[in-house]
Design a protein around this motif. Structure first.
Motif, PDB file in Angstrom:
ATOM      1  N   ASP A 211       0.864  -1.181   0.000  1.00 14.43           N
ATOM      2  CA  ASP A 211       0.000   0.000   0.000  1.00 14.43           C
ATOM      3  C   ASP A 211       0.897   1.226   0.000  1.00 14.43           C
ATOM      4  O   ASP A 211       1.967   1.191   0.607  1.00 14.43           O
ATOM      5  CB  ASP A 211      -0.906   0.013   1.254  1.00 14.43           C
ATOM      6  N   ASN A 212       0.458   2.267  -0.693  1.00  5.31           N
ATOM      7  CA  ASN A 212       1.266   3.502  -0.736  1.00  5.31           C
ATOM      8  C   ASN A 212       1.276   4.201   0.619  1.00  5.31           C
ATOM      9  O   ASN A 212       2.249   4.835   0.974  1.00  5.31           O
ATOM     10  CB  ASN A 212       0.733   4.457  -1.819  1.00  5.31           C
ATOM     11  N   SER A 213       0.179   4.039   1.369  1.00  4.61           N
ATOM     12  CA  SER A 213       0.176   4.701   2.692  1.00  4.61           C
ATOM     13  C   SER A 213       0.710   3.719   3.726  1.00  4.61           C
ATOM     14  O   SER A 213       0.288   2.552   3.771  1.00  4.61           O
ATOM     15  CB  SER A 213      -1.242   5.143   3.061  1.00  4.61           C
ATOM     16  N   ILE A 214       1.615   4.204   4.558  1.00  7.95           N
ATOM     17  CA  ILE A 214       2.290   3.322   5.510  1.00  7.95           C
ATOM     18  C   ILE A 214       1.300   2.787   6.546  1.00  7.95           C
ATOM     19  O   ILE A 214       1.371   1.640   6.959  1.00  7.95           O
ATOM     20  CB  ILE A 214       3.489   4.058   6.174  1.00  7.95           C
ATOM     21  N   GLU A 215       0.288   3.597   6.895  1.00 12.10           N
ATOM     22  CA  GLU A 215      -0.698   3.118   7.884  1.00 12.10           C
ATOM     23  C   GLU A 215      -1.487   1.951   7.292  1.00 12.10           C
ATOM     24  O   GLU A 215      -1.679   0.923   7.947  1.00 12.10           O
ATOM     25  CB  GLU A 215      -1.704   4.201   8.299  1.00 12.10           C
ATOM     26  N   LEU A 217      -0.540  -0.019   4.947  1.00 12.97           N
ATOM     27  CA  LEU A 217       0.378  -1.159   4.806  1.00 12.97           C
ATOM     28  C   LEU A 217       0.484  -1.887   6.143  1.00 12.97           C
ATOM     29  O   LEU A 217       0.330  -3.109   6.225  1.00 12.97           O
ATOM     30  CB  LEU A 217       1.763  -0.673   4.348  1.00 12.97           C
ATOM     31  N   TYR A 218       0.691  -1.124   7.210  1.00 12.69           N
ATOM     32  CA  TYR A 218       0.790  -1.740   8.545  1.00 12.69           C
ATOM     33  C   TYR A 218      -0.491  -2.473   8.891  1.00 12.69           C
ATOM     34  O   TYR A 218      -0.461  -3.601   9.408  1.00 12.69           O
ATOM     35  CB  TYR A 218       1.104  -0.664   9.601  1.00 12.69           C
ATOM     36  N   ARG A 219      -1.621  -1.863   8.571  1.00 12.09           N
ATOM     37  CA  ARG A 219      -2.913  -2.498   8.915  1.00 12.09           C
ATOM     38  C   ARG A 219      -3.017  -3.835   8.194  1.00 12.09           C
ATOM     39  O   ARG A 219      -3.391  -4.853   8.784  1.00 12.09           O
ATOM     40  CB  ARG A 219      -4.069  -1.563   8.516  1.00 12.09           C
ATOM     41  N   LYS A 220      -2.599  -3.875   6.930  1.00  8.33           N
ATOM     42  CA  LYS A 220      -2.677  -5.124   6.150  1.00  8.33           C
ATOM     43  C   LYS A 220      -1.750  -6.182   6.750  1.00  8.33           C
ATOM     44  O   LYS A 220      -2.136  -7.346   6.904  1.00  8.33           O
ATOM     45  CB  LYS A 220      -2.286  -4.862   4.690  1.00  8.33           C
ATOM     46  N   ILE A 221      -0.514  -5.757   7.103  1.00  5.28           N
ATOM     47  CA  ILE A 221       0.448  -6.732   7.671  1.00  5.28           C
ATOM     48  C   ILE A 221      -0.108  -7.291   8.982  1.00  5.28           C
ATOM     49  O   ILE A 221      -0.131  -8.496   9.214  1.00  5.28           O
ATOM     50  CB  ILE A 221       1.822  -6.058   7.900  1.00  5.28           C
ATOM     51  N   LEU A 222      -0.632  -6.380   9.827  1.00  5.10           N
ATOM     52  CA  LEU A 222      -1.108  -6.830  11.149  1.00  5.10           C
ATOM     53  C   LEU A 222      -2.360  -7.697  11.027  1.00  5.10           C
ATOM     54  O   LEU A 222      -2.641  -8.512  11.896  1.00  5.10           O
ATOM     55  CB  LEU A 222      -1.375  -5.605  12.042  1.00  5.10           C
ATOM     56  N   SER A 223      -3.093  -7.527   9.905  1.00  9.29           N
ATOM     57  CA  SER A 223      -4.286  -8.381   9.714  1.00  9.29           C
ATOM     58  C   SER A 223      -3.846  -9.790   9.295  1.00  9.29           C
ATOM     59  O   SER A 223      -4.564 -10.767   9.483  1.00  9.29           O
ATOM     60  CB  SER A 223      -5.171  -7.794   8.597  1.00  9.29           C
ATOM     61  N   GLY A 224      -2.659  -9.853   8.654  1.00  9.92           N
ATOM     62  CA  GLY A 224      -2.169 -11.159   8.174  1.00  9.92           C
ATOM     63  C   GLY A 224      -2.986 -11.682   7.011  1.00  9.92           C
ATOM     64  O   GLY A 224      -2.856 -12.843   6.620  1.00  9.92           O
ATOM     65  N   LYS A 225      -3.860 -10.847   6.448  1.00  9.62           N
ATOM     66  CA  LYS A 225      -4.712 -11.305   5.332  1.00  9.62           C
ATOM     67  C   LYS A 225      -4.079 -10.873   4.006  1.00  9.62           C
ATOM     68  O   LYS A 225      -3.618  -9.751   3.860  1.00  9.62           O
ATOM     69  CB  LYS A 225      -6.118 -10.701   5.444  1.00  9.62           C
ATOM     70  N   TYR A 226      -4.052 -11.814   3.045  1.00  8.65           N
ATOM     71  CA  TYR A 226      -3.497 -11.502   1.728  1.00  8.65           C
ATOM     72  C   TYR A 226      -4.203 -12.405   0.716  1.00  8.65           C
ATOM     73  O   TYR A 226      -4.773 -13.445   1.084  1.00  8.65           O
ATOM     74  CB  TYR A 226      -1.979 -11.764   1.716  1.00  8.65           C
ATOM     75  N   ASP A 227      -4.142 -12.003  -0.551  1.00  9.60           N
ATOM     76  CA  ASP A 227      -4.776 -12.802  -1.604  1.00  9.60           C
ATOM     77  C   ASP A 227      -4.000 -14.084  -1.836  1.00  9.60           C
ATOM     78  O   ASP A 227      -2.774 -14.105  -1.708  1.00  9.60           O
ATOM     79  CB  ASP A 227      -4.769 -12.009  -2.929  1.00  9.60           C
ATOM     80  N   GLU A 228      -4.760 -15.151  -2.222  1.00  7.17           N
ATOM     81  CA  GLU A 228      -4.098 -16.393  -2.656  1.00  7.17           C
ATOM     82  C   GLU A 228      -4.522 -16.641  -4.096  1.00  7.17           C
ATOM     83  O   GLU A 228      -5.582 -17.225  -4.344  1.00  7.17           O
ATOM     84  CB  GLU A 228      -4.500 -17.555  -1.751  1.00  7.17           C
ATOM     85  N   PRO A 229      -3.714 -16.156  -5.082  1.00  6.78           N
ATOM     86  CA  PRO A 229      -4.113 -16.290  -6.497  1.00  6.78           C
ATOM     87  C   PRO A 229      -4.394 -17.743  -6.872  1.00  6.78           C
ATOM     88  O   PRO A 229      -3.833 -18.665  -6.272  1.00  6.78           O
ATOM     89  CB  PRO A 229      -2.891 -15.757  -7.254  1.00  6.78           C
ATOM     90  N   SER A 230      -5.215 -17.938  -7.872  1.00 11.10           N
ATOM     91  CA  SER A 230      -5.704 -19.281  -8.263  1.00 11.10           C
ATOM     92  C   SER A 230      -4.555 -20.207  -8.679  1.00 11.10           C
ATOM     93  O   SER A 230      -4.649 -21.415  -8.524  1.00 11.10           O
ATOM     94  CB  SER A 230      -6.676 -19.127  -9.438  1.00 11.10           C
ATOM     95  N   TRP A 231      -3.464 -19.636  -9.193  1.00 12.77           N
ATOM     96  CA  TRP A 231      -2.387 -20.507  -9.695  1.00 12.77           C
ATOM     97  C   TRP A 231      -1.533 -21.122  -8.576  1.00 12.77           C
ATOM     98  O   TRP A 231      -0.716 -21.989  -8.838  1.00 12.77           O
ATOM     99  CB  TRP A 231      -1.494 -19.746 -10.691  1.00 12.77           C
ATOM    100  N   LEU A 232      -1.744 -20.669  -7.351  1.00  6.80           N
ATOM    101  CA  LEU A 232      -0.930 -21.247  -6.260  1.00  6.80           C
ATOM    102  C   LEU A 232      -1.403 -22.659  -5.953  1.00  6.80           C
ATOM    103  O   LEU A 232      -2.595 -22.889  -5.749  1.00  6.80           O
ATOM    104  CB  LEU A 232      -1.048 -20.384  -5.007  1.00  6.80           C
ATOM    105  N   SER A 233      -0.450 -23.600  -5.859  1.00  4.44           N
ATOM    106  CA  SER A 233      -0.813 -24.988  -5.487  1.00  4.44           C
ATOM    107  C   SER A 233      -1.178 -24.999  -3.999  1.00  4.44           C
ATOM    108  O   SER A 233      -0.754 -24.114  -3.235  1.00  4.44           O
ATOM    109  CB  SER A 233       0.403 -25.893  -5.719  1.00  4.44           C
TER     110      SER A 233
END
Ligand SMILES: COc1cc(O)cc(Nc2ccc(C(=O)Nc3ccc4c(c3)C[NH2+]CC4)cc2)c1
Length: 336
Positions: A211-215, A217-233
């Protein structure tokens, strides 16, 4: 081209290949052998309070002998500058390799990732943590083998790798939750998190938290949530989840990582490393050096082993050894 008296007759400086913070990295030629090297040039004044970090990094690099850790050949200090003569990795940054290919296949990612795990497992076994693991700090050599670089932030806690650190450092994008929260953390655990981000970048071609905004970005890291694209086994998803665990105590350890099914798939054995305490003695290289400098090969070797391994003799020996291992002729130009 800026001329530095300290390099005269030893190295010819060429183009700038990297720069950041208080240092710039230039391509150079080791005149005696004709071998390419990278020279990290640091101006002591702009280093300021970071001066102790240079000594810490040099101390670390002198003991780190691993095929996937970029080699330090020589250190030259003058009143105004530090010069770190480093192994040249002609393939450039892993980051650019990923961007160029959009993303890497699971097989290529595994080949690269096993090399990083081996280097980090070796680092941790010696009580060091890197603390700034990211694709920009991983280079490719001419055979597309990986080399870990920039140990300017590495730490060797005095009570061992399992004792806590507090300094906040490294790039936020790759930083573990406990690090950005300013908590006490274990270097080994934050390195595992950063390797999780690195593995995600290899397999996906983009970052799990960005994320361009550091806050934000931190919120995303602390949530531990991220996309899992379809191509990942499912196996790679499981491994990434095990590395990107918010709670460091639930995070996979480096030993478990070396044996993880995704890491060993298609390979005969888990990731391992060899504890090398010294570089190997090579009589052809020693006799080549002896022919030029007139000293006995045995005296050259004795001085090499006794030296602090960051002098010109060490650089010349290691560069000639590299040439021999690549099947090239051993030559030294007499001007040396
Ligand atoms: C131990 O290794 C270190 C330690 C350290 O503190 C800093 C560095 N930094 C380096 C950064 C870049 C390079 C380098 O060689 N970059 C490079 C090489 C080849 C190419 C590029 C960059 C970019 N265009 C394609 C070809 C070398 C050292 C290392």
């Amino acid at each position: 081209m800026v001329r530095y008296a300290a390099l005269k007759g030893l190295y010819d400086l060429e183009k700038t290949i990297g720069s950041g913070g208080f240092a710039k990295v230039k391509l150079a030629t080791h005149i005696a052998t004709g071998e390419k090297v990278a020279i990290k040039i640091m101006d002591k004044i702009s280093l300021g309070d970071d001066l102790p970090r240079v000594k810490l990094e040099v101390q670390a690099l002198k003991t780190l002998l691993h095929q996937h850790i970029c080699r330090l050949y020589q250190v030259i200090e003058t009143d105004s500058h530090y010069f770190m003569v480093i192994e040249y990795c002609s393939g450039g940054e892993l980051f650019d390799h990923i961007v160029e290919k959009n993303r890497l296949s699971e097989t290529e990612s595994r080949k690269f990732f096993r090399q990083i795990v081996s280097a980090v497992a070796y680092l941790h076994s010696l009580g060091y943590a890197h603390r700034d693991l990211k694709p920009e700090n991983v280079l490719l050599d001419r055979e597309e083998n990986l080399k870990l670089i920039d140990f300017g932030l590495c730490a060797k806690p005095k009570n061992g790798i399992d004792s806590h650190l507090q300094t906040s450092c490294g790039s936020p994008t790759y930083a573990a939750p406990e690090l950005i929260l300013g908590k006490k953390y274990l270097g080994s655990e934050v390195d595992i998190w950063s390797m999780g981000v690195l593995l995600y970048a290899l397999l996906c071609g983009f970052l799990p938290f960005d994320d361009n905004s550091i806050e934000n970005l931190y919120r995303k890291i602390l949530s531990g949530k991220y996309d899992e694209p379809s191509w990942l086994s499912s196996s790679s998803k499981r491994l990434i989840r095990a590395m990107l665990q918010i709670d460091p105590k639930k995070r996979i350890t480096i030993q478990e990582l070396c044996n993880h099914p995704w890491i060993t798939a298609g390979f005969l054995n888990p990731v391992s490393f060899v504890h090398k305490t010294n570089f190997e003695k090579d009589d052809d290289v020693l006799s080549t050096m002896s022919a030029i400098c007139g000293e006995h090969a045995s005296d050259i070797w004795r001085k090499l082993v006794k030296s602090d391994r960051t002098d010109y003799r060490t650089a010349t020996y290691l560069l000639l050894l590299d040439r021999k291992l690549r099947g090239l002729s051993l030559r030294i130009s007499p001007s040396a």
